[in-house]
Design an enzyme around this catalytic site. Structure first.
Site, PDB file in Angstrom:
ATOM      1  N   LYS A 116       0.209 -16.975   9.503  1.00  0.00           N
ATOM      2  CA  LYS A 116      -0.165 -18.052   8.587  1.00  0.00           C
ATOM      3  C   LYS A 116       0.169 -19.414   9.180  1.00  0.00           C
ATOM      4  O   LYS A 116      -0.568 -20.386   8.978  1.00  0.00           O
ATOM      5  CB  LYS A 116       0.525 -17.838   7.243  1.00  0.00           C
ATOM      6  CG  LYS A 116      -0.028 -16.629   6.493  1.00  0.00           C
ATOM      7  CD  LYS A 116       0.721 -16.374   5.204  1.00  0.00           C
ATOM      8  CE  LYS A 116       0.041 -15.272   4.400  1.00  0.00           C
ATOM      9  NZ  LYS A 116      -0.077 -14.011   5.130  1.00  0.00           N
ATOM     10  N   LYS A 157       6.242 -17.841   2.163  1.00  0.00           N
ATOM     11  CA  LYS A 157       5.313 -16.800   2.608  1.00  0.00           C
ATOM     12  C   LYS A 157       5.727 -16.296   3.981  1.00  0.00           C
ATOM     13  O   LYS A 157       6.081 -17.086   4.864  1.00  0.00           O
ATOM     14  CB  LYS A 157       3.882 -17.346   2.692  1.00  0.00           C
ATOM     15  CG  LYS A 157       3.352 -17.899   1.389  1.00  0.00           C
ATOM     16  CD  LYS A 157       2.023 -18.595   1.552  1.00  0.00           C
ATOM     17  CE  LYS A 157       0.880 -17.619   1.743  1.00  0.00           C
ATOM     18  NZ  LYS A 157      -0.422 -18.322   1.696  1.00  0.00           N
ATOM     19  N   GLY A 163      -2.034  -8.867   2.559  1.00  0.00           N
ATOM     20  CA  GLY A 163      -2.128  -7.942   1.443  1.00  0.00           C
ATOM     21  C   GLY A 163      -1.300  -8.342   0.237  1.00  0.00           C
ATOM     22  O   GLY A 163      -0.975  -7.503  -0.600  1.00  0.00           O
ATOM     23  N   LYS A 200       2.858 -25.610  -1.085  1.00  0.00           N
ATOM     24  CA  LYS A 200       2.878 -26.011  -2.484  1.00  0.00           C
ATOM     25  C   LYS A 200       2.299 -24.881  -3.309  1.00  0.00           C
ATOM     26  O   LYS A 200       1.254 -24.328  -2.981  1.00  0.00           O
ATOM     27  CB  LYS A 200       2.053 -27.283  -2.672  1.00  0.00           C
ATOM     28  CG  LYS A 200       1.939 -27.751  -4.116  1.00  0.00           C
ATOM     29  CD  LYS A 200       3.269 -28.210  -4.677  1.00  0.00           C
ATOM     30  CE  LYS A 200       3.131 -28.713  -6.107  1.00  0.00           C
ATOM     31  NZ  LYS A 200       4.444 -29.042  -6.714  1.00  0.00           N
ATOM     32  N   HIS A 207      -9.750 -17.951  -5.741  1.00  0.00           N
ATOM     33  CA  HIS A 207      -9.605 -17.422  -4.387  1.00  0.00           C
ATOM     34  C   HIS A 207     -11.000 -17.059  -3.881  1.00  0.00           C
ATOM     35  O   HIS A 207     -11.626 -16.125  -4.384  1.00  0.00           O
ATOM     36  CB  HIS A 207      -8.701 -16.181  -4.429  1.00  0.00           C
ATOM     37  CG  HIS A 207      -8.382 -15.620  -3.081  1.00  0.00           C
ATOM     38  ND1 HIS A 207      -7.182 -15.020  -2.803  1.00  0.00           N
ATOM     39  CD2 HIS A 207      -9.094 -15.552  -1.934  1.00  0.00           C
ATOM     40  CE1 HIS A 207      -7.179 -14.603  -1.544  1.00  0.00           C
ATOM     41  NE2 HIS A 207      -8.338 -14.917  -1.001  1.00  0.00           N
ATOM     42  N   ASN A 288      -8.009 -13.487   7.923  1.00  0.00           N
ATOM     43  CA  ASN A 288      -7.786 -12.072   8.204  1.00  0.00           C
ATOM     44  C   ASN A 288      -8.671 -11.693   9.378  1.00  0.00           C
ATOM     45  O   ASN A 288      -9.901 -11.700   9.276  1.00  0.00           O
ATOM     46  CB  ASN A 288      -8.113 -11.229   6.976  1.00  0.00           C
ATOM     47  CG  ASN A 288      -7.099 -11.441   5.870  1.00  0.00           C
ATOM     48  OD1 ASN A 288      -5.902 -11.319   6.091  1.00  0.00           O
ATOM     49  ND2 ASN A 288      -7.569 -11.789   4.690  1.00  0.00           N
ATOM     50  N   ARG A 290      -9.991  -9.204  10.888  1.00  0.00           N
ATOM     51  CA  ARG A 290     -10.369  -7.799  10.796  1.00  0.00           C
ATOM     52  C   ARG A 290     -11.485  -7.655   9.771  1.00  0.00           C
ATOM     53  O   ARG A 290     -11.873  -8.618   9.116  1.00  0.00           O
ATOM     54  CB  ARG A 290      -9.174  -6.956  10.342  1.00  0.00           C
ATOM     55  CG  ARG A 290      -8.551  -7.493   9.036  1.00  0.00           C
ATOM     56  CD  ARG A 290      -7.456  -6.604   8.506  1.00  0.00           C
ATOM     57  NE  ARG A 290      -6.641  -7.224   7.488  1.00  0.00           N
ATOM     58  CZ  ARG A 290      -6.972  -7.346   6.200  1.00  0.00           C
ATOM     59  NH1 ARG A 290      -8.137  -6.891   5.775  1.00  0.00           N
ATOM     60  NH2 ARG A 290      -6.160  -7.919   5.334  1.00  0.00           N
ATOM     61  N   ARG A 336     -11.974  -2.153  -7.081  1.00  0.00           N
ATOM     62  CA  ARG A 336     -11.105  -1.242  -6.336  1.00  0.00           C
ATOM     63  C   ARG A 336     -10.480  -0.273  -7.331  1.00  0.00           C
ATOM     64  O   ARG A 336      -9.678  -0.675  -8.176  1.00  0.00           O
ATOM     65  CB  ARG A 336     -10.000  -2.007  -5.619  1.00  0.00           C
ATOM     66  CG  ARG A 336     -10.476  -3.045  -4.630  1.00  0.00           C
ATOM     67  CD  ARG A 336      -9.293  -3.555  -3.830  1.00  0.00           C
ATOM     68  NE  ARG A 336      -9.645  -4.685  -2.998  1.00  0.00           N
ATOM     69  CZ  ARG A 336      -8.868  -5.187  -2.044  1.00  0.00           C
ATOM     70  NH1 ARG A 336      -7.677  -4.633  -1.821  1.00  0.00           N
ATOM     71  NH2 ARG A 336      -9.238  -6.227  -1.331  1.00  0.00           N
TER      72      ARG A 336
END
Length: 448
Positions: A116, A157, A163, A200, A207, A288, A290, A336
């Site tokens: 990140k 983080k 994930g 922050k 998202h 990500n 992948r 999911r």
């Protein structure tokens, strides 16, 4: 083109890769732990090799055993799926050193974007907005000083995280002083890397992520964006494509994603994740490096096979299409289906599936590795399968998803299906008013 590839993963993504490889005339080898001996990927692959006991660090994360399996079976390339070794640059380097092609980005791409902290630096250099935050924090004193400047609440983080794991919301100086070392330990436990960054904390946001493909030769295209706002504990539950963003903002985010990936000459499939506040400001969060769990919705609206594209790029065939060739039509939604009990804080519900019947009919796709009599092992994530639908517009897709959910029957473990049926009926969801706190703030209010 490759004649044989090894799939260093399990579950539905392993089966997903097997299917595309078979359609391309490529033989497949799947590795498995003893817990997955009777899973569909093991039963359907051309060859299978046991690489260890159930514990991931002794099987799916066991690099010597996986590389040995590839060499013994004569596999020319390794597809890592998602999770496990998919974003490990050292594994990609070891593949290269042993003359095995890694089907994914280069180790250099992963070094630049895989963490990140690195992703934030690349984004800033590419003139892509990032959430106010920091690079890697070395000490608790550094963290306290940064939080004072950013303003509470802040989000700690794990720099190597993914994930939804390795994240900790901190509201006060006292919480930060007490929790910093604990957050480092958790990051080390989950990702073998204690490095932390700070951002922050936005209490309410959407998202949205951009799917890209790069050929490693200077060409990067996008295959639309996905909205992944409905989550629990920072992990996605429902994804859809396209988003319901205003078209001008949507195009701006797509362009930012391509610009960032192009800045490092990205290779293969990747997803750039953005968060949007209530005022319409967007910020790059992470990339990500992948294939994603939710790649299916992008496939449904584009009629493209992203796994095939990954394999073709890795085999040196490049991107066979340009941006102008990417035509996005209709609307796709993915649920999911997890073996979890939503009424008990999503407690895992592993065990034997007595009977299973998945939905079918027009515009319905199911990606799953399960079958009647299959036992869900408690050692890995709780994903049972993915139910994906497509229709010509969002409203029709919601109705189709509800029909498909009601048609799906899984006897044995508890699943998230009943929750998804309620969401499809929720007035906020129907009109696209979704934020990452949807389950807490929108499922309670029935008025809409």
């Amino acid at each position: 083109m490759f004649k044989k590839i090894l799939i260093a993963n399990r579950g539905e993504i392993a089966l997903r890769v097997i299917r595309t490889a078979r359609e391309m005339g490529i033989k497949t080898v799947v590795v498995y732990s003893t817990a997955d001996e009777k899973s569909l990927p093991v039963l359907l692959a051309d060859e299978s090799v046991c690489v260890g006991p159930p514990a991931s660090n002794q099987s799916y994360l066991n690099i010597p055993n996986i590389l040995s399996a590839a060499m013994v079976t004569g596999a020319e390339a390794i597809h890592p799926g998602y999770g496990f070794m998919a974003e490990n640059p050292e594994f990609a380097r070891m593949c290269r050193e042993h003359g095995i092609v890694f089907i994914g980005p280069t180790p250099e791409n992963m070094d630049e974007l895989g963490s990140k902290a690195g992703g934030r630096a690349v984004a800033a250099a590419a003139n892509v907005p990032v959430v106010p935050g920091t690079g890697v924090l070395d000490t608790v004193e550094d963290a306290l000083a940064a939080a004072k400047q950013i303003g509470y609440p802040v989000l700690l983080k794990a720099s190597a995280g993914g994930g939804g794991r390795g994240q900790k919301v901190v509201h006060t100086q006292e919480e930060l002083a007490k929790g910093f070392a604990q957050a480092q330990e958790e990051a080390k436990l989950y990702f073998s890397d204690p490095a932390l960054i700070m951002e922050k904390f936005l209490t309410e946001f959407r998202h949205v992520e951009v799917q890209v493909m790069g050929d490693g030769q200077g060409k990067v295209i996008h295959i639309g964006e996905r909205d992944c706002s409905i989550q629990r504990r920072n992990q996605k539950l429902i994804e859809e494509a396209p988003s319901t963003l205003p078209e001008s903002l949507r195009q701006e985010i797509l362009a930012a994603g391509v610009r960032l990936a192009s800045s490092i000459n990205y290779t293969g499939a990747g997803t750039l994740e953005f968060i949007l506040d209530r005022d319409g400001n967007y910020y790059f969060m992470e990339m990500n490096t992948r294939i994603q769990v939710e790649h299916c919705v992008s496939e449904m609206i584009s009629n493209l096979d992203l796994v095939r594209m990954q394999i073709e790029i890795a085999a040196g065939e490049g991107l066979k299409i340009s941006q102008e060739d990417v035509v996005l039509t209709g609307h796709a939604i993915e649920c999911r289906i997890n073996a979890e009990d939503p009424d008990k804080d999503f407690r895992p519900s592993a065990g034997k599936i007595d009977e299973v019947h998945f939905a079918g009919g027009p515009g319905v796709r199911v990606d799953t590795h399960t079958y009647s009599g299959y036992s869900i092992p408690p050692n890995y994530d709780s994903l049972v399968g993915k139910l994906i639908v497509w229709h010509e517009d969002r409203d029709k897709a919601i109705h189709r998803m509800k029909r498909a959910l009601e048609e799906t029957v899984i006897q044995g473990p508890k699943t998230t299906i009943p929750l998804y049926i309620k969401i499809m009926d929720n007035p906020f969801y129907k009109r696209g008013a979704v934020m990452t706190n949807f389950l807490k703030t929108r499922m309670e209010n029935k008025e809409g």
